[in-house]
Design a protein around this motif. Sequence first.
Motif, PDB file in Angstrom:
ATOM      1  N   MET A 140       0.821  -1.196   0.000  1.00 31.86           N
ATOM      2  CA  MET A 140       0.000   0.000   0.000  1.00 31.86           C
ATOM      3  C   MET A 140       0.869   1.266   0.000  1.00 31.86           C
ATOM      4  O   MET A 140       0.554   2.224  -0.686  1.00 31.86           O
ATOM      5  CB  MET A 140      -0.922  -0.032   1.223  1.00 31.86           C
ATOM      6  CG  MET A 140      -1.943   1.047   1.209  1.00 31.86           C
ATOM      7  SD  MET A 140      -2.979   0.951  -0.245  1.00 31.86           S
ATOM      8  CE  MET A 140      -4.438   1.678   0.336  1.00 31.86           C
ATOM      9  N   TYR A 141       1.977   1.219   0.784  1.00 38.25           N
ATOM     10  CA  TYR A 141       2.881   2.363   0.862  1.00 38.25           C
ATOM     11  C   TYR A 141       3.447   2.686  -0.517  1.00 38.25           C
ATOM     12  O   TYR A 141       3.493   3.844  -0.931  1.00 38.25           O
ATOM     13  CB  TYR A 141       4.001   2.068   1.862  1.00 38.25           C
ATOM     14  CG  TYR A 141       4.960   3.204   2.053  1.00 38.25           C
ATOM     15  CD1 TYR A 141       4.642   4.271   2.880  1.00 38.25           C
ATOM     16  CD2 TYR A 141       6.190   3.220   1.403  1.00 38.25           C
ATOM     17  CE1 TYR A 141       5.516   5.332   3.057  1.00 38.25           C
ATOM     18  CE2 TYR A 141       7.077   4.269   1.564  1.00 38.25           C
ATOM     19  CZ  TYR A 141       6.734   5.320   2.392  1.00 38.25           C
ATOM     20  OH  TYR A 141       7.600   6.365   2.562  1.00 38.25           O
ATOM     21  N   ALA A 142       3.871   1.646  -1.247  1.00 37.45           N
ATOM     22  CA  ALA A 142       4.446   1.849  -2.582  1.00 37.45           C
ATOM     23  C   ALA A 142       3.401   2.408  -3.549  1.00 37.45           C
ATOM     24  O   ALA A 142       3.717   3.274  -4.376  1.00 37.45           O
ATOM     25  CB  ALA A 142       5.014   0.538  -3.115  1.00 37.45           C
ATOM     26  N   LEU A 143       2.158   1.953  -3.437  1.00 33.06           N
ATOM     27  CA  LEU A 143       1.098   2.450  -4.309  1.00 33.06           C
ATOM     28  C   LEU A 143       0.827   3.937  -4.046  1.00 33.06           C
ATOM     29  O   LEU A 143       0.702   4.724  -4.984  1.00 33.06           O
ATOM     30  CB  LEU A 143      -0.181   1.632  -4.108  1.00 33.06           C
ATOM     31  CG  LEU A 143      -1.374   2.046  -4.959  1.00 33.06           C
ATOM     32  CD1 LEU A 143      -1.080   1.877  -6.446  1.00 33.06           C
ATOM     33  CD2 LEU A 143      -2.607   1.258  -4.560  1.00 33.06           C
ATOM     34  N   VAL A 144       0.758   4.318  -2.776  1.00 33.66           N
ATOM     35  CA  VAL A 144       0.537   5.725  -2.430  1.00 33.66           C
ATOM     36  C   VAL A 144       1.709   6.572  -2.912  1.00 33.66           C
ATOM     37  O   VAL A 144       1.521   7.672  -3.437  1.00 33.66           O
ATOM     38  CB  VAL A 144       0.304   5.895  -0.906  1.00 33.66           C
ATOM     39  CG1 VAL A 144       0.327   7.359  -0.509  1.00 33.66           C
ATOM     40  CG2 VAL A 144      -1.012   5.257  -0.502  1.00 33.66           C
ATOM     41  N   ALA A 145       2.937   6.073  -2.758  1.00 34.93           N
ATOM     42  CA  ALA A 145       4.121   6.798  -3.240  1.00 34.93           C
ATOM     43  C   ALA A 145       4.059   6.964  -4.760  1.00 34.93           C
ATOM     44  O   ALA A 145       4.357   8.052  -5.284  1.00 34.93           O
ATOM     45  CB  ALA A 145       5.392   6.070  -2.831  1.00 34.93           C
ATOM     46  N   LEU A 146       3.668   5.915  -5.470  1.00 33.97           N
ATOM     47  CA  LEU A 146       3.556   5.992  -6.932  1.00 33.97           C
ATOM     48  C   LEU A 146       2.497   7.014  -7.344  1.00 33.97           C
ATOM     49  O   LEU A 146       2.753   7.870  -8.203  1.00 33.97           O
ATOM     50  CB  LEU A 146       3.201   4.617  -7.510  1.00 33.97           C
ATOM     51  CG  LEU A 146       2.930   4.591  -9.016  1.00 33.97           C
ATOM     52  CD1 LEU A 146       4.195   4.930  -9.799  1.00 33.97           C
ATOM     53  CD2 LEU A 146       2.380   3.242  -9.429  1.00 33.97           C
ATOM     54  N   ILE A 147       1.335   6.949  -6.728  1.00 37.30           N
ATOM     55  CA  ILE A 147       0.258   7.891  -7.068  1.00 37.30           C
ATOM     56  C   ILE A 147       0.677   9.324  -6.732  1.00 37.30           C
ATOM     57  O   ILE A 147       0.448  10.248  -7.523  1.00 37.30           O
ATOM     58  CB  ILE A 147      -1.051   7.502  -6.349  1.00 37.30           C
ATOM     59  CG1 ILE A 147      -1.582   6.189  -6.932  1.00 37.30           C
ATOM     60  CG2 ILE A 147      -2.099   8.605  -6.472  1.00 37.30           C
ATOM     61  CD1 ILE A 147      -2.714   5.563  -6.146  1.00 37.30           C
ATOM     62  N   ALA A 179       2.375   4.637   8.184  1.00 40.09           N
ATOM     63  CA  ALA A 179       3.688   4.605   8.845  1.00 40.09           C
ATOM     64  C   ALA A 179       3.481   4.576  10.354  1.00 40.09           C
ATOM     65  O   ALA A 179       2.374   4.800  10.849  1.00 40.09           O
ATOM     66  CB  ALA A 179       4.512   5.819   8.437  1.00 40.09           C
ATOM     67  N   ASP A 180       4.566   4.280  11.067  1.00 37.94           N
ATOM     68  CA  ASP A 180       4.486   4.200  12.519  1.00 37.94           C
ATOM     69  C   ASP A 180       4.526   5.566  13.197  1.00 37.94           C
ATOM     70  O   ASP A 180       3.996   5.745  14.282  1.00 37.94           O
ATOM     71  CB  ASP A 180       5.621   3.329  13.068  1.00 37.94           C
ATOM     72  CG  ASP A 180       5.462   1.868  12.642  1.00 37.94           C
ATOM     73  OD1 ASP A 180       4.307   1.427  12.475  1.00 37.94           O
ATOM     74  OD2 ASP A 180       6.488   1.185  12.470  1.00 37.94           O
ATOM     75  N   ASP A 181       5.209   6.521  12.560  1.00 35.37           N
ATOM     76  CA  ASP A 181       5.276   7.862  13.144  1.00 35.37           C
ATOM     77  C   ASP A 181       5.496   8.897  12.039  1.00 35.37           C
ATOM     78  O   ASP A 181       5.791   8.561  10.913  1.00 35.37           O
ATOM     79  CB  ASP A 181       6.374   7.958  14.215  1.00 35.37           C
ATOM     80  CG  ASP A 181       7.756   7.649  13.667  1.00 35.37           C
ATOM     81  OD1 ASP A 181       7.882   7.186  12.525  1.00 35.37           O
ATOM     82  OD2 ASP A 181       8.740   7.885  14.385  1.00 35.37           O
ATOM     83  N   TRP A 182       5.343  10.161  12.402  1.00 35.69           N
ATOM     84  CA  TRP A 182       5.528  11.255  11.457  1.00 35.69           C
ATOM     85  C   TRP A 182       7.013  11.491  11.235  1.00 35.69           C
ATOM     86  O   TRP A 182       7.798  11.442  12.165  1.00 35.69           O
ATOM     87  CB  TRP A 182       4.890  12.539  11.999  1.00 35.69           C
ATOM     88  CG  TRP A 182       3.402  12.448  12.139  1.00 35.69           C
ATOM     89  CD1 TRP A 182       2.704  12.283  13.284  1.00 35.69           C
ATOM     90  CD2 TRP A 182       2.442  12.485  11.088  1.00 35.69           C
ATOM     91  NE1 TRP A 182       1.360  12.229  13.021  1.00 35.69           N
ATOM     92  CE2 TRP A 182       1.172  12.353  11.674  1.00 35.69           C
ATOM     93  CE3 TRP A 182       2.516  12.634   9.709  1.00 35.69           C
ATOM     94  CZ2 TRP A 182      -0.005  12.356  10.939  1.00 35.69           C
ATOM     95  CZ3 TRP A 182       1.347  12.635   8.975  1.00 35.69           C
ATOM     96  CH2 TRP A 182       0.107  12.501   9.572  1.00 35.69           C
ATOM     97  N   GLN A 183       7.399  11.752  10.004  1.00 36.53           N
ATOM     98  CA  GLN A 183       8.787  12.045   9.648  1.00 36.53           C
ATOM     99  C   GLN A 183       8.924  13.550   9.431  1.00 36.53           C
ATOM    100  O   GLN A 183       8.910  14.038   8.311  1.00 36.53           O
ATOM    101  CB  GLN A 183       9.196  11.277   8.388  1.00 36.53           C
ATOM    102  CG  GLN A 183       9.076   9.779   8.508  1.00 36.53           C
ATOM    103  CD  GLN A 183      10.071   9.213   9.477  1.00 36.53           C
ATOM    104  OE1 GLN A 183      11.246   9.571   9.464  1.00 36.53           O
ATOM    105  NE2 GLN A 183       9.623   8.333  10.354  1.00 36.53           N
ATOM    106  N   ILE A 184       9.025  14.281  10.530  1.00 39.97           N
ATOM    107  CA  ILE A 184       9.110  15.740  10.484  1.00 39.97           C
ATOM    108  C   ILE A 184      10.542  16.137  10.842  1.00 39.97           C
ATOM    109  O   ILE A 184      11.096  15.636  11.822  1.00 39.97           O
ATOM    110  CB  ILE A 184       8.130  16.384  11.502  1.00 39.97           C
ATOM    111  CG1 ILE A 184       6.700  15.878  11.278  1.00 39.97           C
ATOM    112  CG2 ILE A 184       8.206  17.894  11.452  1.00 39.97           C
ATOM    113  CD1 ILE A 184       6.090  16.256   9.966  1.00 39.97           C
ATOM    114  N   PRO A 185      11.164  17.029  10.066  1.00 39.89           N
ATOM    115  CA  PRO A 185      12.530  17.458  10.399  1.00 39.89           C
ATOM    116  C   PRO A 185      12.596  18.018  11.823  1.00 39.89           C
ATOM    117  O   PRO A 185      11.707  18.748  12.256  1.00 39.89           O
ATOM    118  CB  PRO A 185      12.832  18.560   9.378  1.00 39.89           C
ATOM    119  CG  PRO A 185      11.889  18.301   8.248  1.00 39.89           C
ATOM    120  CD  PRO A 185      10.665  17.690   8.862  1.00 39.89           C
ATOM    121  N   SER A 186      13.653  17.654  12.531  1.00 44.89           N
ATOM    122  CA  SER A 186      13.778  18.101  13.926  1.00 44.89           C
ATOM    123  C   SER A 186      14.602  19.384  14.052  1.00 44.89           C
ATOM    124  O   SER A 186      14.457  20.101  15.032  1.00 44.89           O
ATOM    125  CB  SER A 186      14.418  16.995  14.770  1.00 44.89           C
ATOM    126  OG  SER A 186      15.688  16.671  14.250  1.00 44.89           O
TER     127      SER A 186
END
Length: 138
Positions: A1-8, A69-76
């Motif tokens: 599902m992650y790969a499909l969302v990334a592709l779209i 995903a397990d958590d948000w990937q926000i720059p720190s």
Amino acid sequence: MYALVALISGLVFGLGLAFSEMTNPAVVLGFLDIFGDWNPSLMIVMASAIAVGMIGYTIKNKRIKPLLADDWQIPSLRHIDKKLIIGSGLFGIGWGLSGYCPGPGLTALTNNPSEGFYFITALILGSAIYQLQNRISH
């Protein structure tokens, strides 16, 4: 599902670039030519990108975690440092000289292969130099 969302997402992004003509370096360079034949269309693209980003942050602030995903990937990092200034300066200079940033630069490989090849080669070389310099300094 992650790969499909990334592709779209990539396809939507690419279509947006193509529709707004941001894959055409003449449009980008026309925006930068404020004393000549100025083309303000890039401002509309930037405003649209900011609006989409604001929607994304609104959704993020209402959810505990992302859907895929397990958590948000926000720059720190929250401060402006030498690396940020130099990197953004180099990005701006490259964009201003060529009319390409990385996304449209990839499309140039098919739209304008000779320019695209030189741009992507310089992009890869610049990235490699950064990685090498980063390894040496750490």
